[in-house]
Design a protein around this motif. Sequence first.
Motif, PDB file in Angstrom:
ATOM      1  N   LYS A  65       0.857  -1.212   0.000  1.00  0.00           N
ATOM      2  CA  LYS A  65       0.000   0.000   0.000  1.00  0.00           C
ATOM      3  C   LYS A  65       0.888   1.257   0.000  1.00  0.00           C
ATOM      4  O   LYS A  65       0.648   2.214  -0.753  1.00  0.00           O
ATOM      5  N   HIS A  66       1.922   1.220   0.836  1.00  0.00           N
ATOM      6  CA  HIS A  66       2.841   2.362   0.881  1.00  0.00           C
ATOM      7  C   HIS A  66       3.538   2.545  -0.466  1.00  0.00           C
ATOM      8  O   HIS A  66       3.651   3.663  -0.984  1.00  0.00           O
ATOM      9  N   TRP A  67       3.970   1.448  -1.068  1.00  0.00           N
ATOM     10  CA  TRP A  67       4.644   1.534  -2.364  1.00  0.00           C
ATOM     11  C   TRP A  67       3.710   2.130  -3.428  1.00  0.00           C
ATOM     12  O   TRP A  67       4.158   2.880  -4.283  1.00  0.00           O
ATOM     13  N   LYS A  68       2.426   1.772  -3.344  1.00  0.00           N
ATOM     14  CA  LYS A  68       1.476   2.334  -4.319  1.00  0.00           C
ATOM     15  C   LYS A  68       1.349   3.844  -4.123  1.00  0.00           C
ATOM     16  O   LYS A  68       1.325   4.603  -5.085  1.00  0.00           O
ATOM     17  N   GLN A  69       1.269   4.250  -2.838  1.00  0.00           N
ATOM     18  CA  GLN A  69       1.195   5.702  -2.545  1.00  0.00           C
ATOM     19  C   GLN A  69       2.406   6.425  -3.114  1.00  0.00           C
ATOM     20  O   GLN A  69       2.302   7.526  -3.631  1.00  0.00           O
ATOM     21  N   GLU A  70       3.566   5.775  -3.016  1.00  0.00           N
ATOM     22  CA  GLU A  70       4.814   6.383  -3.489  1.00  0.00           C
ATOM     23  C   GLU A  70       4.995   6.203  -5.000  1.00  0.00           C
ATOM     24  O   GLU A  70       6.003   6.628  -5.560  1.00  0.00           O
ATOM     25  N   LYS A  71       4.033   5.527  -5.641  1.00  0.00           N
ATOM     26  CA  LYS A  71       4.067   5.257  -7.093  1.00  0.00           C
ATOM     27  C   LYS A  71       5.365   4.557  -7.530  1.00  0.00           C
ATOM     28  O   LYS A  71       5.977   4.878  -8.547  1.00  0.00           O
ATOM     29  N   LEU A  72       5.810   3.615  -6.709  1.00  0.00           N
ATOM     30  CA  LEU A  72       7.027   2.868  -7.046  1.00  0.00           C
ATOM     31  C   LEU A  72       6.720   1.862  -8.155  1.00  0.00           C
ATOM     32  O   LEU A  72       5.596   1.358  -8.247  1.00  0.00           O
ATOM     33  N   THR A  73       7.710   1.610  -8.981  1.00  0.00           N
ATOM     34  CA  THR A  73       7.526   0.637 -10.068  1.00  0.00           C
ATOM     35  C   THR A  73       8.732  -0.310 -10.137  1.00  0.00           C
ATOM     36  O   THR A  73       9.805   0.016  -9.633  1.00  0.00           O
ATOM     37  N   PHE A  74       8.523  -1.452 -10.769  1.00  0.00           N
ATOM     38  CA  PHE A  74       9.587  -2.453 -10.917  1.00  0.00           C
ATOM     39  C   PHE A  74       9.591  -2.961 -12.353  1.00  0.00           C
ATOM     40  O   PHE A  74       8.571  -2.886 -13.038  1.00  0.00           O
ATOM     41  N   ASP A  75      10.738  -3.502 -12.782  1.00  0.00           N
ATOM     42  CA  ASP A  75      10.822  -4.069 -14.141  1.00  0.00           C
ATOM     43  C   ASP A  75      10.604  -5.573 -14.150  1.00  0.00           C
ATOM     44  O   ASP A  75      10.656  -6.205 -15.205  1.00  0.00           O
ATOM     45  N   GLY A  76      10.410  -6.144 -12.973  1.00  0.00           N
ATOM     46  CA  GLY A  76      10.176  -7.581 -12.903  1.00  0.00           C
ATOM     47  C   GLY A  76       9.933  -7.991 -11.473  1.00  0.00           C
ATOM     48  O   GLY A  76      10.318  -7.267 -10.538  1.00  0.00           O
ATOM     49  N   ILE A  77       9.271  -9.132 -11.292  1.00  0.00           N
ATOM     50  CA  ILE A  77       8.986  -9.635  -9.946  1.00  0.00           C
ATOM     51  C   ILE A  77       9.372 -11.111  -9.899  1.00  0.00           C
ATOM     52  O   ILE A  77       9.032 -11.887 -10.807  1.00  0.00           O
ATOM     53  N   TYR A  78      10.102 -11.472  -8.858  1.00  0.00           N
ATOM     54  CA  TYR A  78      10.557 -12.861  -8.705  1.00  0.00           C
ATOM     55  C   TYR A  78      10.198 -13.324  -7.302  1.00  0.00           C
ATOM     56  O   TYR A  78      10.593 -12.714  -6.326  1.00  0.00           O
ATOM     57  N   PHE A  98       1.415  -4.245  -9.592  1.00  0.00           N
ATOM     58  CA  PHE A  98       2.708  -3.698  -9.997  1.00  0.00           C
ATOM     59  C   PHE A  98       3.204  -4.174 -11.355  1.00  0.00           C
ATOM     60  O   PHE A  98       4.099  -3.574 -11.919  1.00  0.00           O
ATOM     61  N   LYS A  99       2.647  -5.262 -11.884  1.00  0.00           N
ATOM     62  CA  LYS A  99       3.158  -5.743 -13.177  1.00  0.00           C
ATOM     63  C   LYS A  99       2.688  -4.831 -14.306  1.00  0.00           C
ATOM     64  O   LYS A  99       1.485  -4.617 -14.478  1.00  0.00           O
ATOM     65  N   LYS A 100       3.662  -4.288 -15.055  1.00  0.00           N
ATOM     66  CA  LYS A 100       3.321  -3.472 -16.215  1.00  0.00           C
ATOM     67  C   LYS A 100       3.614  -4.299 -17.474  1.00  0.00           C
ATOM     68  O   LYS A 100       4.297  -5.314 -17.399  1.00  0.00           O
ATOM     69  N   ASN A 101       3.164  -3.792 -18.606  1.00  0.00           N
ATOM     70  CA  ASN A 101       3.434  -4.465 -19.883  1.00  0.00           C
ATOM     71  C   ASN A 101       4.925  -4.691 -20.060  1.00  0.00           C
ATOM     72  O   ASN A 101       5.701  -3.763 -19.855  1.00  0.00           O
ATOM     73  N   GLY A 102       5.306  -5.896 -20.413  1.00  0.00           N
ATOM     74  CA  GLY A 102       6.721  -6.178 -20.677  1.00  0.00           C
ATOM     75  C   GLY A 102       7.498  -6.612 -19.439  1.00  0.00           C
ATOM     76  O   GLY A 102       8.625  -7.070 -19.553  1.00  0.00           O
ATOM     77  N   ASP A 103       6.941  -6.435 -18.251  1.00  0.00           N
ATOM     78  CA  ASP A 103       7.640  -6.886 -17.040  1.00  0.00           C
ATOM     79  C   ASP A 103       7.636  -8.408 -16.984  1.00  0.00           C
ATOM     80  O   ASP A 103       6.677  -9.053 -17.425  1.00  0.00           O
ATOM     81  N   ILE A 104       8.710  -8.946 -16.402  1.00  0.00           N
ATOM     82  CA  ILE A 104       8.817 -10.405 -16.297  1.00  0.00           C
ATOM     83  C   ILE A 104       8.454 -10.832 -14.880  1.00  0.00           C
ATOM     84  O   ILE A 104       8.985 -10.297 -13.909  1.00  0.00           O
ATOM     85  N   VAL A 105       7.544 -11.806 -14.766  1.00  0.00           N
ATOM     86  CA  VAL A 105       7.233 -12.389 -13.459  1.00  0.00           C
ATOM     87  C   VAL A 105       7.743 -13.830 -13.457  1.00  0.00           C
ATOM     88  O   VAL A 105       7.390 -14.632 -14.317  1.00  0.00           O
ATOM     89  N   CYS A 106       8.603 -14.122 -12.485  1.00  0.00           N
ATOM     90  CA  CYS A 106       9.182 -15.466 -12.370  1.00  0.00           C
ATOM     91  C   CYS A 106       8.815 -16.033 -10.998  1.00  0.00           C
ATOM     92  O   CYS A 106       9.059 -15.389  -9.973  1.00  0.00           O
ATOM     93  N   VAL A 107       8.221 -17.208 -10.996  1.00  0.00           N
ATOM     94  CA  VAL A 107       7.830 -17.854  -9.736  1.00  0.00           C
ATOM     95  C   VAL A 107       8.661 -19.119  -9.543  1.00  0.00           C
ATOM     96  O   VAL A 107       8.633 -20.027 -10.372  1.00  0.00           O
ATOM     97  N   ASP A 108       9.411 -19.140  -8.459  1.00  0.00           N
ATOM     98  CA  ASP A 108      10.075 -20.379  -8.046  1.00  0.00           C
ATOM     99  C   ASP A 108       9.197 -20.976  -6.952  1.00  0.00           C
ATOM    100  O   ASP A 108       9.139 -20.439  -5.843  1.00  0.00           O
ATOM    101  N   PRO A 109       8.498 -22.070  -7.249  1.00  0.00           N
ATOM    102  CA  PRO A 109       7.581 -22.637  -6.235  1.00  0.00           C
ATOM    103  C   PRO A 109       8.355 -23.370  -5.148  1.00  0.00           C
ATOM    104  O   PRO A 109       8.166 -24.572  -4.933  1.00  0.00           O
ATOM    105  N   ALA A 110       9.230 -22.634  -4.460  1.00  0.00           N
ATOM    106  CA  ALA A 110      10.172 -23.227  -3.499  1.00  0.00           C
ATOM    107  C   ALA A 110       9.395 -23.836  -2.330  1.00  0.00           C
ATOM    108  O   ALA A 110       9.072 -23.140  -1.371  1.00  0.00           O
ATOM    109  N   MET A 111       9.096 -25.109  -2.425  1.00  0.00           N
ATOM    110  CA  MET A 111       8.261 -25.728  -1.375  1.00  0.00           C
ATOM    111  C   MET A 111       8.591 -27.211  -1.156  1.00  0.00           C
ATOM    112  O   MET A 111       8.053 -27.816  -0.214  1.00  0.00           O
TER     113      MET A 111
END
Length: 281
Positions: A65-78, A98-111
């Motif tokens: 929520k705080h990051w949204k208020q601060e309008k923070l952005t990322f180029d990918g989420i892992y 937070f995912k924008k067009n072209g951003d890469i989302v990588c999930v390692d299902p570490a379980m």
Amino acid sequence: MNKKILTIQDISCFGQCSLTVALPIISAMGIEACILPSAILSTHTYQFKGYTFRDLTEDLPLISKHWKQEKLTFDGIYTGYIGSTKQIGYIKQIIKDFKKNGDIVCVDPAMADHGKLYPGFDNEFVKEMKTLCAMADYIVPNITEACYLLEKPYMAEYTKEDIEALLKELASIGCPNVLLTGVSFKKGELGVASYNKEKDEINYYFRDQVPYFFHGTGDVYASCFFGALIKGFNLQKAMKIATDFTVDSILETVEDRDEHWYGVHFESALPKLITSLKGNE
Ligand code: PXL
């Protein structure tokens, strides 16, 4: 321009996995690494007894929520090791926000590994993890995690056809690119298999197997793989870069394996990784 990513996983204060591995690797690759810790543990959960576990589930929506208020952005989420089933719901919302067009989302299902879930995880967690995988552009399971995600019995033995069917089934969860770790068809050889759904293309990359088990290599692999993707390498190149770096990290640890049984000396392999990236940029 330097890229900036978000990685969501735990802090194991001692033990060389998750964020203490992801942060230095991603930074060394020239990428700004922002973190969202899912939990804080005194050590990782492999072979340590009596570790502490501070669940940070309810911090996740407050931080985002705080990051949204601060309008923070990322180029990918892992995402890596996640602290609770409920947390996966929050993480899915973070990806939506937070995912924008072209951003890469990588999930390692570490379980899970070696046919078993890590301590503290259950089938409800696995089901929820499957829905997170469906939102990813890349998933990086080992064979145990792949079998759990697909509700199959653990495949201790398999053929090439089995692995190729598994890759396609994993992609049918909804993720267009799958990278399966810990694949071996020949004694003495170990590697990875990848599948790109759009091209319907399967690739492999193998190295000589080091005949010892090391904990934390999945996190070393996924961090480097994601870093390479963020730097613009394609799936095949990124899987080679990450495999070579993981093998180099293991080789740096072999002599010291009795003392350093809880992780790998990835630090000593970083200079070679950085040099290899330069040659390819
Ligand atoms: O390496 C995956 C991992 C991450 N975080 C914690 C773990 C493990 C694997 O055992 O215990 C806390």
